[in-house]
Design an enzyme around this catalytic site. Structure first.
Site, short mmCIF file in Angstrom:
data_model
loop_
_atom_site.label_atom_id
_atom_site.label_comp_id
_atom_site.label_asym_id
_atom_site.label_seq_id
_atom_site.Cartn_x
_atom_site.Cartn_y
_atom_site.Cartn_z
CG ASN A 166 1.38 -11.46 5.73
OD1 ASN A 166 0.65 -12.05 6.33
ND2 ASN A 166 1.04 -10.58 4.59
CE LYS A 176 -1.04 3.36 5.56
NZ LYS A 176 -1.28 1.89 5.34
N1 CTP Z 1 -2.77 -1.56 4.51
C1 CTP Z 1 -3.51 -1.70 3.67
N2 CTP Z 1 -3.09 -1.79 2.05
C2 CTP Z 1 -1.82 -1.91 2.12
C3 CTP Z 1 -0.92 -1.82 3.27
C4 CTP Z 1 -1.69 -1.82 4.40
O1 CTP Z 1 -4.93 -1.51 3.92
N3 CTP Z 1 -1.52 -2.04 0.78
C5 CTP Z 1 -3.17 -1.39 6.25
C6 CTP Z 1 -3.15 -2.37 6.70
O2 CTP Z 1 -4.18 -3.28 7.00
C7 CTP Z 1 -2.97 -1.72 8.21
C8 CTP Z 1 -2.27 -0.51 8.10
O3 CTP Z 1 -2.49 -0.20 6.64
O4 CTP Z 1 -4.21 -1.49 8.76
C9 CTP Z 1 -0.91 -0.37 8.13
O5 CTP Z 1 -0.16 -1.64 7.55
P1 CTP Z 1 1.48 -1.94 7.74
O6 CTP Z 1 1.94 -2.61 6.91
O7 CTP Z 1 1.77 -1.50 8.99
O8 CTP Z 1 1.87 -0.30 6.93
P2 CTP Z 1 2.36 0.17 5.59
O9 CTP Z 1 1.34 1.26 5.16
O10 CTP Z 1 2.29 -0.98 4.68
O11 CTP Z 1 3.68 0.67 5.72
P3 CTP Z 1 5.10 -0.11 5.98
O12 CTP Z 1 4.77 -1.36 5.13
O13 CTP Z 1 6.11 0.85 5.15
O14 CTP Z 1 5.32 -0.19 7.34
#
Ligand code: CTP
Length: 399
Positions: A213, A344
């Protein structure tokens, strides 16, 4: 990284070594950052670089001789000592370290430092054998125990041809240490272990291609740096990242989300605070091909889910350790962020909107909305990521 140290007064001691010329570059950076610099050179330093160079770059007269006729009435070593906000010696020879450690004051630099109550930063540079000499090491230990800050020398080929530790630390490292001492006297995270994640994960498709990303890692690295400056014991778990990582921060480089999971879980065991700024890929290719996939053989990729690291940290540590998440949204920022915080088990979430100018992935600035467990929202203005990092840490302390 550049800091604003406008109006700060820096007393800069240069002792005799080939690295004396590098002090010019450090002073130039300090001047460009707004500081006032006054230089003291030892007799030996003047053999390596002309005082005129230091006078020109610092835009101040250089002090050298204890007994030279003063331009105005003053006891020069005392007035310089009380003028300074910080005193730096770079390069610092074995000689000046020895004098400082044993209380010898016999020239302009040593007498001024002896009379100076400001914080002191020493950047040694000398031949490896000299540096490793137990007497020099003992003197350095004495100075460290007295609270002097050191910028450790680097290893490499030395001017004398030897290879080993003793080369003056980089200009950037010395500059950063000076700014750190000037700007971050507040050490409100001493005794806290903080784990920070930064950057994007890389999920391999084959040896050539991967899924990732836009994360630059700048926000996470800024948080790690700010926590380190404020006295925390920091572990940075860092994925794909273009931000410059300070050398003193304990950093674990990882590639995939699963690597990050392993590193974070281990580092978090004895952590007090975990801040997850990394952009973790939610999916990875189900299998990573051993050889390059040829044209026409990759119409689609089947994906497998990655572990949600933060959700697992929440399950394990919610209520026991402070957990801070990030989220990047394109719509319903506050609502989605608060839902993530609840789901979370977090104490705090920093929400980024991709729709705002100057906020988000790649740049040096950001705008965040901080939401705590009670749902209270605090939106920042557009600020440098380092300033945002400090606002997040202030909030962490508050909760
Ligand atoms: N995160 C994580 N592990 C993952 C995905 C996300 O630890 N597999 C953590 C990120 O580091 C961040 C938080 O969760 O602190 C939110 O990440 P985000 O990508 O915004 O959310 P997602 O839970 O992945 O949900 P979505 O992609 O549906 O918005």
């Amino acid at each position: 990284m550049r800091f604003d140290i406008s109006g700060k007064k820096i007393l800069f001691g240069v002792s005799g070594g080939i690295a004396a010329y590098k002090a010019l570059e450090i002073i130039s950076l300090l001047k460009k950052s707004g500081a006032e610099v006054k230089v003291i050179m030892t007799k030996a330093a003047c053999e390596f670089v002309s005082p005129l160079s230091f006078q020109t770059i610092s835009q101040n007269m250089v002090a050298r001789d204890m007994f030279e006729e003063p331009k105005a009435w003053e006891v020069r070593h005392i007035s310089l000592a009380s003028w300074a906000d910080v005193a730096v010696v770079a390069p610092a020879t074995a000689n000046i370290c020895g004098k400082l450690a044993t209380g010898i004051a016999d020239d302009m630099l040593s007498t001024t430092l002896m009379a100076c109550k400001a914080p002191k930063i020493i950047a040694p540079a000398m031949n490896t054998a000299m540096y490793e000499n137990p007497i020099v090491q003992k003197n350095i230990r004495i100075l460290k125990d007295l609270g002097m800050e050191f910028v450790e020398p680097e290893s490499g080929i030395l001017a004398c041809g030897d290879v080993g530790k003793g080369r003056l630390a980089s200009v950037e490292d010395i500059y950063e240490k000076i700014c750190q001492v000037l700007l971050f006297s507040k050490k409100d995270f001493i005794g806290k272990k903080v784990v920070v994640t930064a950057g994007g994960t890389i999920e391999k498709i084959d040896p050539v291609r991967y899924i990732t990303n836009h994360s630059s890692g700048k926000m996470g690295v800024a948080i790690a740096r700010a926590a380190y400056y404020r006295g925390a014991d920091v572990t940075l778990v860092c994925g794909n990242c273009s931000a410059e990582i300070p050398k003193n921060i304990d950093t674990i480089k990882v590639e995939s989300a699963r690597d990050m999971y392993d590193a974070v879980m281990t580092a978090s065991e004895d952590a007090d605070i975990i801040i997850k700024a990394a952009a973790v890929a939610d999916y990875r290719p189900e299998t990573a091909a051993e050889n390059k996939i040829k044209k026409g053989k990759m119409e689609s990729i089947s994906l497998a889910s990655n572990p949600d690291i933060l959700a697992e940290l929440g399950e394990k540590y919610s209520g026991k350790k402070k957990l801070v998440g990030f989220c990047m949204e394109t719509e319903n920022l506050e609502k989605n962020a608060y839902q993530k915080l609840k789901k979370k088990g977090l104490d705090l979430i920093a929400a980024n909107s991709l729709n705002e100018d100057g906020a988000g992935f790649k740049g040096d600035t950001n705008i965040i909305t901080l939401i705590d467990k009670s749902g209270e929202c605090q939106k920042t203005d557009l600020k440098d990521k380092f300033e945002i990092a400090n606002i997040i840490l202030d909030k962490v302390k508050e909760i």
